[in-house]
Write a protein that holds these residues in place. Sequence first.
Motif, PDB file in Angstrom:
ATOM      1  N   SER A   1      19.052  29.029 -34.785  1.00 21.46           N
ATOM      2  CA  SER A   1      19.241  27.734 -35.441  1.00 21.46           C
ATOM      3  C   SER A   1      17.901  27.028 -35.531  1.00 21.46           C
ATOM      4  O   SER A   1      16.924  27.386 -34.874  1.00 21.46           O
ATOM      5  CB  SER A   1      20.223  26.893 -34.636  1.00 21.46           C
ATOM      6  N   LEU A   2      17.882  25.982 -36.342  1.00 27.18           N
ATOM      7  CA  LEU A   2      16.650  25.222 -36.534  1.00 27.18           C
ATOM      8  C   LEU A   2      16.192  24.597 -35.223  1.00 27.18           C
ATOM      9  O   LEU A   2      15.003  24.557 -34.913  1.00 27.18           O
ATOM     10  CB  LEU A   2      16.896  24.133 -37.589  1.00 27.18           C
ATOM     11  N   GLN A   3      17.145  24.093 -34.432  1.00 25.55           N
ATOM     12  CA  GLN A   3      16.782  23.453 -33.161  1.00 25.55           C
ATOM     13  C   GLN A   3      16.039  24.421 -32.261  1.00 25.55           C
ATOM     14  O   GLN A   3      15.056  24.075 -31.616  1.00 25.55           O
ATOM     15  CB  GLN A   3      18.042  22.962 -32.442  1.00 25.55           C
ATOM     16  N   GLU A   4      16.530  25.697 -32.239  1.00 30.17           N
ATOM     17  CA  GLU A   4      15.869  26.673 -31.371  1.00 30.17           C
ATOM     18  C   GLU A   4      14.452  26.951 -31.835  1.00 30.17           C
ATOM     19  O   GLU A   4      13.539  27.133 -31.036  1.00 30.17           O
ATOM     20  CB  GLU A   4      16.664  27.986 -31.339  1.00 30.17           C
ATOM     21  N   VAL A   5      14.277  26.988 -33.136  1.00 30.23           N
ATOM     22  CA  VAL A   5      12.919  27.242 -33.653  1.00 30.23           C
ATOM     23  C   VAL A   5      11.997  26.102 -33.252  1.00 30.23           C
ATOM     24  O   VAL A   5      10.852  26.307 -32.849  1.00 30.23           O
ATOM     25  CB  VAL A   5      12.968  27.388 -35.189  1.00 30.23           C
ATOM     26  N   LEU A   6      12.511  24.880 -33.364  1.00 29.99           N
ATOM     27  CA  LEU A   6      11.652  23.738 -33.055  1.00 29.99           C
ATOM     28  C   LEU A   6      11.307  23.668 -31.579  1.00 29.99           C
ATOM     29  O   LEU A   6      10.305  23.090 -31.192  1.00 29.99           O
ATOM     30  CB  LEU A   6      12.356  22.441 -33.479  1.00 29.99           C
ATOM     31  N   GLN A   7      12.148  24.266 -30.718  1.00 32.10           N
ATOM     32  CA  GLN A   7      11.871  24.218 -29.280  1.00 32.10           C
ATOM     33  C   GLN A   7      10.754  25.176 -28.894  1.00 32.10           C
ATOM     34  O   GLN A   7      10.215  25.084 -27.816  1.00 32.10           O
ATOM     35  CB  GLN A   7      13.120  24.623 -28.479  1.00 32.10           C
ATOM     36  N   ARG A   8      10.446  26.148 -29.755  1.00 36.36           N
ATOM     37  CA  ARG A   8       9.453  27.151 -29.357  1.00 36.36           C
ATOM     38  C   ARG A   8       8.099  26.489 -29.146  1.00 36.36           C
ATOM     39  O   ARG A   8       7.698  25.621 -29.899  1.00 36.36           O
ATOM     40  CB  ARG A   8       9.325  28.213 -30.440  1.00 36.36           C
ATOM     41  N   PRO A   9       7.347  26.959 -28.131  1.00 42.17           N
ATOM     42  CA  PRO A   9       6.048  26.327 -27.861  1.00 42.17           C
ATOM     43  C   PRO A   9       4.994  26.640 -28.908  1.00 42.17           C
ATOM     44  O   PRO A   9       4.009  25.901 -29.024  1.00 42.17           O
ATOM     45  CB  PRO A   9       5.630  26.903 -26.488  1.00 42.17           C
ATOM     46  N   ASP A  10       5.157  27.700 -29.683  1.00 45.34           N
ATOM     47  CA  ASP A  10       4.115  28.006 -30.654  1.00 45.34           C
ATOM     48  C   ASP A  10       4.373  27.371 -32.006  1.00 45.34           C
ATOM     49  O   ASP A  10       3.697  27.687 -32.978  1.00 45.34           O
ATOM     50  CB  ASP A  10       3.920  29.522 -30.791  1.00 45.34           C
ATOM     51  N   VAL A  11       5.325  26.494 -32.090  1.00 44.19           N
ATOM     52  CA  VAL A  11       5.569  25.775 -33.339  1.00 44.19           C
ATOM     53  C   VAL A  11       5.001  24.372 -33.196  1.00 44.19           C
ATOM     54  O   VAL A  11       5.338  23.648 -32.261  1.00 44.19           O
ATOM     55  CB  VAL A  11       7.090  25.694 -33.626  1.00 44.19           C
ATOM     56  N   TRP A  12       4.110  24.000 -34.123  1.00 40.85           N
ATOM     57  CA  TRP A  12       3.515  22.667 -34.092  1.00 40.85           C
ATOM     58  C   TRP A  12       4.085  21.861 -35.228  1.00 40.85           C
ATOM     59  O   TRP A  12       4.106  22.302 -36.367  1.00 40.85           O
ATOM     60  CB  TRP A  12       2.000  22.785 -34.229  1.00 40.85           C
ATOM     61  N   ARG A  13       4.568  20.671 -34.943  1.00 41.28           N
ATOM     62  CA  ARG A  13       5.144  19.845 -35.994  1.00 41.28           C
ATOM     63  C   ARG A  13       4.100  18.852 -36.458  1.00 41.28           C
ATOM     64  O   ARG A  13       3.581  18.075 -35.682  1.00 41.28           O
ATOM     65  CB  ARG A  13       6.355  19.093 -35.444  1.00 41.28           C
ATOM     66  N   GLY A  14       3.804  18.883 -37.753  1.00 42.40           N
ATOM     67  CA  GLY A  14       2.808  17.974 -38.297  1.00 42.40           C
ATOM     68  C   GLY A  14       3.274  16.539 -38.169  1.00 42.40           C
ATOM     69  O   GLY A  14       4.452  16.228 -38.306  1.00 42.40           O
ATOM     70  N   GLY A  15       2.340  15.654 -37.860  1.00 44.92           N
ATOM     71  CA  GLY A  15       2.696  14.253 -37.766  1.00 44.92           C
ATOM     72  C   GLY A  15       3.302  13.882 -36.423  1.00 44.92           C
ATOM     73  O   GLY A  15       3.601  12.724 -36.170  1.00 44.92           O
ATOM     74  N   TYR A  16       3.426  14.838 -35.546  1.00 43.53           N
ATOM     75  CA  TYR A  16       4.004  14.565 -34.217  1.00 43.53           C
ATOM     76  C   TYR A  16       2.860  14.435 -33.232  1.00 43.53           C
ATOM     77  O   TYR A  16       2.078  15.352 -33.055  1.00 43.53           O
ATOM     78  CB  TYR A  16       4.931  15.711 -33.836  1.00 43.53           C
ATOM     79  N   ALA A  17       2.752  13.292 -32.616  1.00 47.76           N
ATOM     80  CA  ALA A  17       1.672  13.108 -31.652  1.00 47.76           C
ATOM     81  C   ALA A  17       2.245  13.230 -30.248  1.00 47.76           C
ATOM     82  O   ALA A  17       3.315  12.707 -29.977  1.00 47.76           O
ATOM     83  CB  ALA A  17       1.049  11.725 -31.839  1.00 47.76           C
ATOM     84  N   PRO A  18       1.578  13.933 -29.337  1.00 49.80           N
ATOM     85  CA  PRO A  18       2.103  14.052 -27.984  1.00 49.80           C
ATOM     86  C   PRO A  18       2.071  12.686 -27.306  1.00 49.80           C
ATOM     87  O   PRO A  18       1.251  11.840 -27.641  1.00 49.80           O
ATOM     88  CB  PRO A  18       1.132  15.014 -27.299  1.00 49.80           C
TER      89      PRO A  18
END
Lengths: 443, 221
Positions: free
Chosen positions: B2-19
């Motif tokens: 699912s999309l949620q699982e993909v987003l949880q992966r550590p090697d996926v960086w979401r643009g515009g997301y600041a830690p």
Amino acid sequence: MYVAAANASARAAGIAPGMRVSAAQALVEMLVVRLRNVTAEQEAAARLAAWSGQYTSQVTLVSSNTLLLEVAGSEKLFGDLPALMARVRKELAGLGYTAQLALAPTPLAATWLARAGRECCLTDYGPLFRELAELPLTSLGLAPEREALLTGLGLRTLVDCLRLPRDGIARRAGRETLEALDRAFGRQPDPRAAFVLPERFHARLELPAPVDNSQALLFPLHRLLLELAGFLEARGVGAATLEFELRAFRAEPMRLSFKLLTPSRDASHLVALVRERLERFELTAPVEEVQLNVDALQPLGAQPLDFFERAQAPEELRAQLVERLQARLGREAVQGIVSCADHRPERAWRYVAPGTETEETVCGQRPVWLLPAPLPLAPRAGQLYLHGTLALEPERERIESGWWDDAEAARDYFIARAEDGRRLWVFRDLRDRERWFLQGIFA
Amino acid sequence: MSLQEVLQRPDVWRGGYAPSVAATESGFEALDDLLPGSGWPHGALTELQCAQEGIGELRLLLPTLARLSRGDRWVAMVAPPYIPYAPALAAAGIDLSRLLLVHPRQGADHWWALENSLRAGACSAVLAWVGRAEASHLRRLQLAAEAGDCMGFLFQRQAVVGSPAALRLNLSAAGPNALNVQVVKRRGGWPTGPVRLEVDRALAMSASSRVSTRNSYARRA
């Protein structure tokens, strides 16, 4: 002269205490012999008694090599008793002493067990009886002829003595021996006088060889500071002034003194300060003896103990940083500033000790940077020039003040804008032929 | 997957997301919008490159320093190029009893003083003008700032190649009382800017709040 003590390699070569020095020198060719300094031993024992006051308030100095610490009351504070013994042993090693420790319900039993080298931790009378029973007769410390008498009777260990009838021991070995046995086994009370902590701390350490490198002095000074920390902990105070005296042969003693902002007894902080100062310190002669004198003891504020972690109070952290910086860079390199009530801008501030409170003053717009001295500006083509022409803003401020002392000032202040965008604070000196100066930069 | 699982992966960086970064507001909204955590990063070095002094680089920091000086740790200035003028700093709202000035004389002492002030945990912010820095120096200083939970502000004339500072800003003049700030490097984002800031506006806010409490002094001409 007789041998009082020998180190491991001397003993391996066959030298034993009690031997004549000439016989010892015959056994080993290159033997290093040092004279025993009984006064120094007594002083060191007194200092150690003061140092051990951090573990208990009841310390007794029995002789120059025996110390008694009454630790029943310290058990809760230091964890359990074996942990306390391990800590004392480790910290004594840090001070440079090797020690034999024993813990027993009675002071005399503890003394005998420690002297015999039986390092045990006994809290009940049953195990105490078993341990004491095996001690040899020499533990009693009897006069030689009495000891010879008892050995002649066939007595070897203390339990043999106990099997004899009481009046028999009293007659043959003396009433005091019977009393000693009673006190050791807990049948009679054994009150001891407590060691009184001295008011000041004076410690001397003679160095085994002259030291001409100031860095190498850190090791003996560290030891002195550890003793000082124990003493301060025992008295419950802190030290604000430390005086080190470094004595050399046929030369003036060199002095190192430290003044702390707040009294401290933190050994690691004091060692850090000394280390920084030693890096800059030049020795004028090889040092043979180091002394530490602390005369001014000041009360230390009580600090609440956190359950989880002992955090340092913020004012202590601040003071420690300032002291560390000043120890290396010099006192005048670390400062604070305050504003003063004076219209003349160069007098409206001054350097003070860090942390001084300031008084509130009112002034117009002022630059954040002030130049140490006003910089004269030479006009070019009728305009002010400093790496480019300066344009003056319309507002001006006139300051005329200081008629009461020699630094009278009459100036018109302007804010000037430079070509590269900087804003500068310039003034025209009305008393000095209308010359222009730069005094500040609006950063 | 699912999309949620993909987003949880550590090697996926979401643009515009600041830690999420611990930070203190700078007092300038336009700048805070660009910075991760909306402010100056805690426990880290900020490198401020400005070719000339006097364009407003210190006034950029004054609101933050004013707030920090009300705490119980020092605000330290190591090797300031000129004398920090007490009346101006007091007018900006800085508590002068928390200001510590360090003037090391020899070159090596600058780095020692800076590192120790950052590491000690006794300073909330350290401002330093220590000259040319190498990336290796800055790495040590960055570790010291983390250890002491201190904000380090290094003023440099030229950019340091390979600088490990958490935040790098380039400042240039943009007219009187205004500053152009370009974010050369920030954590969790790419370089951005320039943004134009009116450096005296924040200053005026804190000055006016002080004037209202002082009503017993007569204003000088």
